[in-house]
Design an enzyme around this catalytic site. Structure first.
Site, PDB file in Angstrom:
ATOM      1  N   GLU A 199      -1.332   4.019  -6.242  1.00 16.55           N
ATOM      2  CA  GLU A 199      -2.204   4.706  -5.288  1.00 16.55           C
ATOM      3  C   GLU A 199      -2.010   6.219  -5.350  1.00 16.55           C
ATOM      4  OE1 GLU A 199      -0.556   1.708  -2.635  1.00 16.55           O
ATOM      5  OE2 GLU A 199      -2.434   1.810  -1.520  1.00 16.55           O
ATOM      6  N   ARG A 206       2.054  -9.872   9.914  1.00 12.55           N
ATOM      7  CA  ARG A 206       0.712  -9.922  10.534  1.00 12.55           C
ATOM      8  C   ARG A 206       0.111 -11.302  10.323  1.00 12.55           C
ATOM      9  NH1 ARG A 206      -1.333  -4.734   7.269  1.00 12.55           N
ATOM     10  NH2 ARG A 206       0.518  -3.490   7.640  1.00 12.55           N
ATOM     11  N   ASN A 228       1.502  11.132   1.582  1.00 16.19           N
ATOM     12  CA  ASN A 228       1.194  10.061   2.536  1.00 16.19           C
ATOM     13  C   ASN A 228       2.053  10.309   3.776  1.00 16.19           C
ATOM     14  OD1 ASN A 228       0.750   7.698   3.904  1.00 16.19           O
ATOM     15  ND2 ASN A 228       1.404   6.336   2.238  1.00 16.19           N
TER      16      ASN A 228
END
Ligand code: AMP
Length: 394
Positions: free
Chosen positions: A379, A236, A7
């Protein structure tokens, strides 16, 4: 067969090396501060954790060091034992419905999609190019955060703005965290022993999203064109009246980039509490009676409950609710608050079972109308699995 799952961020490179198909983790770690000085890396290998300060001018050097560590630690005896490298890519747009081999054409499309993922796709491309240069014989693959959500219908993915914005600029909901939602929904189906299921998967970490998954396919998800939409997150804002944005810009004179920083970096739990984006700090603030931490947490939980209720109706029922990621796996109080607010649906939290962190377990009572589970996400493994099958097909 050795498969690397990577990643690449703008200044970081996370990696996990798996033996496949056994799925054993052989090595994992992260290179940090690539290209910005004072760089270092940490590696977990052979039961040890190593930290080293090194010069990391770019991602290619990071991969070269990774190879050296793999050789030095006898994970591999030659470079050619690494058969596949799976790269996490945030935005696959409407092009990519599944993981792919990173051909020149695929890389060009990922590059084109940088216009709607300017912070995430360019470093991923840099990672792919660097890995190709260092490991030319390994199959490089791309695994998209958006791919799992490509089964959404237009009713779910369109925005009610002039249709031409969709046609001209591809503006629509894509959704993110797809690899995680896919992993936990597959695992949930394994636990339930069937695949004809209706699941609500809650990936609640610093970034957070919820998906409605029917028969293993995503029906709807809370994130949008970007990972800003849906839930209230660490920093956020999630869903709100879109004209708040234009109104604030008019009032303050902020430009688009500055406004973007407010919505993504200064909002959410941080913006409301004024204390922190981290749930642990919010929980401590609540214990101290901090009114704004209490407000932030109440809003945060309310939004999650609203999405679960919405998806319960959309799916016309639900076989299981899944909690995953940092908060979902670890925050006992947040899970309890969410499930308590769902009492009206007959959901009953089992307080003893819920009193755990990071373990796969059922957290509702046997007479709860819908069971809820914690399923730690993975993941990296999902990326390795997709890469492994592409290597076999290759
Ligand atoms: P992630 O983005 O999935 O790595 O999740 C990171 C977030 O998980 C952190 O910012 C914390 O808000 C949250 N978190 C991690 N551990 C705990 C914990 N023990 N209690 C509450 N929240 C936690």
């Amino acid at each position: 067969m050795i498969i690397l799952s990577v990643n690449a961020g703008s200044s970081s490179l996370k990696f996990t090396g798996f033996e496949m198909p056994s799925e054993d983790v052989l090595i994992s770690g992260v290179f940090e501060r690539i290209g910005i000085g004072s760089s270092f890396y940490t590696i977990k290998v052979n039961g040890e954790k190593i930290k080293k300060e090194v010069d990391l001018p770019d991602h290619k050097v990071a991969f070269e060091i990774l190879i050296k560590e793999l050789l030095d630690n006898k994970i591999v005896s030659s470079l050619d034992e690494i058969k596949g490298v799976g790269h996490r890519v945030a935005q696959g747009g409407s092009y990519f419905k599944k993981s792919e081999i990173a051909t020149d054409d695929v890389i060009a499309k990922v590059d084109e999609l940088s216009s709607i993922a300017p912070l995430h796709n360019p470093p991923a491309i840099e990672g792919i190019k660097a890995a190709k240069a260092v490991m030319p014989n390994a199959v490089q693959t791309v695994v998209f955060d958006t791919a799992f959500h490509q089964t959404m219908a237009p009713t779910e993915f369109m925005y009610a703005i002039p249709y031409s914005y969709y046609e001209d600029y591809d503006i629509r909901k894509y959704g993110f965290h797809g690899t995680s939602h896919k992993y936990v929904s597959m695992r949930m189906n394994e636990i339930l022993g069937r695949t004809d299921t209706k699941l609500i998967t809650c990936h609640i970490g610093n970034g957070a999203s919820i998906s409605a998954v029917k028969d293993g396919k995503c029906v709807d998800t809370s994130m949008g064109l970007t990972p800003n939409a849906g839930l209230i997150m660490g920093s956020r804002c999630g869903d709100m009246d879109a004209t708040v944005v234009t109104y604030i810009m008019e009032k303050t004179g902020m430009n688009a980039k500055e406004m973007d920083t407010v919505l993504n970096k200064q909002s959410g739990l941080l913006g409301i509490s004024g204390v922190s984006s981290d749930s642990r700090d919010i929980e401590n603030g609540i214990k101290e009676g901090n009114e704004r931490c209490i407000l932030a947490q109440d809003m945060y939980v309310k939004r999650i409950v609203e999405y679960i209720a919405k998806y319960y109706v959309l799916l016309e029922g639900c076989d299981a609710i899944v909690f995953t990621a940092g908060v979902g796996e670890n925050s006992i109080s947040t899970r309890k608050q969410i499930l308590d607010k769902l009492k009206v649906l007959g959901i009953k939290v089992d307080e003893d079972a819920n009193n755990v962190r990071g373990v796969e377990t059922k957290i509702t009572t046997d007479d709860s109308s819908i069971p809820a589970f914690i399923i730690p996400t993975n993941e990296e493994l999902m990326i390795a699995k997709d890469t492994y099958s592409l290597v076999l097909q290759g």
